[in-house]
Every structure is written in C-alpha cells, then in structure tokens.
Design a protein around this motif. Sequence first.
Motif, PDB file in Angstrom:
ATOM      1  N   ASN A 112      21.313 -20.558 -27.019  1.00 41.75           N
ATOM      2  CA  ASN A 112      20.079 -20.347 -27.650  1.00 41.75           C
ATOM      3  C   ASN A 112      19.288 -19.602 -27.104  1.00 41.75           C
ATOM      4  O   ASN A 112      18.563 -18.651 -27.702  1.00 41.75           O
ATOM      5  CB  ASN A 112      19.613 -22.023 -27.573  1.00 41.75           C
ATOM      6  N   ALA A 113      19.506 -19.234 -25.647  1.00 40.84           N
ATOM      7  CA  ALA A 113      18.559 -18.286 -24.888  1.00 40.84           C
ATOM      8  C   ALA A 113      19.076 -16.661 -25.245  1.00 40.84           C
ATOM      9  O   ALA A 113      18.171 -16.084 -25.367  1.00 40.84           O
ATOM     10  CB  ALA A 113      18.538 -18.488 -23.420  1.00 40.84           C
ATOM     11  N   GLN A 114      20.135 -16.748 -25.463  1.00 44.69           N
ATOM     12  CA  GLN A 114      20.959 -15.482 -25.979  1.00 44.69           C
ATOM     13  C   GLN A 114      20.434 -15.066 -27.474  1.00 44.69           C
ATOM     14  O   GLN A 114      20.097 -13.863 -27.673  1.00 44.69           O
ATOM     15  CB  GLN A 114      22.398 -15.594 -25.794  1.00 44.69           C
ATOM     16  N   LEU A 115      20.344 -16.152 -28.156  1.00 46.97           N
ATOM     17  CA  LEU A 115      19.940 -15.765 -29.586  1.00 46.97           C
ATOM     18  C   LEU A 115      18.339 -15.562 -29.620  1.00 46.97           C
ATOM     19  O   LEU A 115      18.021 -14.708 -30.364  1.00 46.97           O
ATOM     20  CB  LEU A 115      20.003 -17.034 -30.436  1.00 46.97           C
ATOM     21  N   LEU A 116      17.646 -16.187 -28.719  1.00 49.67           N
ATOM     22  CA  LEU A 116      15.991 -15.875 -28.513  1.00 49.67           C
ATOM     23  C   LEU A 116      16.189 -14.305 -28.112  1.00 49.67           C
ATOM     24  O   LEU A 116      15.148 -13.620 -28.684  1.00 49.67           O
ATOM     25  CB  LEU A 116      15.425 -16.872 -27.565  1.00 49.67           C
ATOM     26  N   LYS A 117      16.681 -14.032 -27.144  1.00 48.27           N
ATOM     27  CA  LYS A 117      16.751 -12.620 -26.821  1.00 48.27           C
ATOM     28  C   LYS A 117      17.168 -11.660 -27.764  1.00 48.27           C
ATOM     29  O   LYS A 117      16.418 -10.426 -28.121  1.00 48.27           O
ATOM     30  CB  LYS A 117      17.594 -12.316 -25.579  1.00 48.27           C
ATOM     31  N   THR A 118      18.202 -11.906 -28.557  1.00 45.70           N
ATOM     32  CA  THR A 118      18.689 -11.203 -29.417  1.00 45.70           C
ATOM     33  C   THR A 118      17.560 -10.944 -30.749  1.00 45.70           C
ATOM     34  O   THR A 118      17.101 -10.146 -31.072  1.00 45.70           O
ATOM     35  CB  THR A 118      19.987 -11.670 -30.056  1.00 45.70           C
ATOM     36  N   ARG A 123      13.122  -8.159 -33.436  1.00 45.74           N
ATOM     37  CA  ARG A 123      11.749  -8.300 -33.959  1.00 45.74           C
ATOM     38  C   ARG A 123      10.965  -6.944 -33.208  1.00 45.74           C
ATOM     39  O   ARG A 123      10.471  -6.418 -34.182  1.00 45.74           O
ATOM     40  CB  ARG A 123      11.044  -9.273 -33.478  1.00 45.74           C
ATOM     41  N   LYS A 124      11.403  -6.537 -32.279  1.00 45.20           N
ATOM     42  CA  LYS A 124      10.703  -5.623 -31.629  1.00 45.20           C
ATOM     43  C   LYS A 124      11.147  -4.209 -32.311  1.00 45.20           C
ATOM     44  O   LYS A 124      10.496  -3.297 -32.557  1.00 45.20           O
ATOM     45  CB  LYS A 124      10.997  -5.302 -30.267  1.00 45.20           C
TER      46      LYS A 124
END
Length: 126
Positions: A112-118, A123-124
């Motif tokens: 989940n954390a990896q997906l959030l980073k991705t 987004r950026k």
Amino acid sequence: LERRAEEERAVAAKELAELREQLYQSTTEVEGSRMVREQLDVLTQEKQFLEAELADKEDQLTALRAQASQLEDAVKQSEHQLREQREVAAKYQEQLNAKNHEEHIQRLLKENAQLLKTNETTRKEL
C-alpha cells in the motif's frame, strides 16, 4: 459206623463246599476292594494334577489381569499426553496463524505504501 462215617463225610463235604464258597466270596471282595483302592489312587492323582493345573491357570489369570491393568494405565497416560500435545499444537497453530496474519498485514501495508508512493510520483508527473 459206616453210615455214621458216611453222614460225617457228607456233612464235612458240605462244610468244605461252604468254606470254599466263603473263600471265593472273600477273594472276590478282596479283589474288588483292591481294584476300588487302585481306582481311588488314580482318581486322587488326577485330582491333585487338576488342582495344580487350576492353581497355575489362576496364577496366569492373575498375571494377565495385572498386565491388563498396566496396559490400561499406559493407555490412559498416552491419552493424557496426546491431549496435552494437541493443546500445545493448537496454541502453536494459533500463534502461527497470528504471525502469518501479521506478516500478511505488514506485506499489504508495504504494498500500500509503495502504491501510494507510485501514486504520488505519478500525480507529480501529471
């Protein structure tokens, strides 16, 4: 005199025949009594043999009962140990399940954390 001697001979012959009959009867009774004693001796020996055999069988039965009692005790002890082992195994399984669940949650959190980073990176970039 001759007649008298003849009568005495007849009486003596009769007495002799009676005595011979009594002797025969006595001999037969003695023989029968001896056979009865021999049979009694044989029966007494058989009785003693059977009593000894019975005592042996009773001893064997007592030994078998003691052995059966020991086996029953061993079975009860084994059943108790089995119950304890099952309890330990259930606790271990419970702990293992909890650990696996925790590891699964940790893996999901990392993913989940990896997906959030991705997601954030994407987004950026957009």
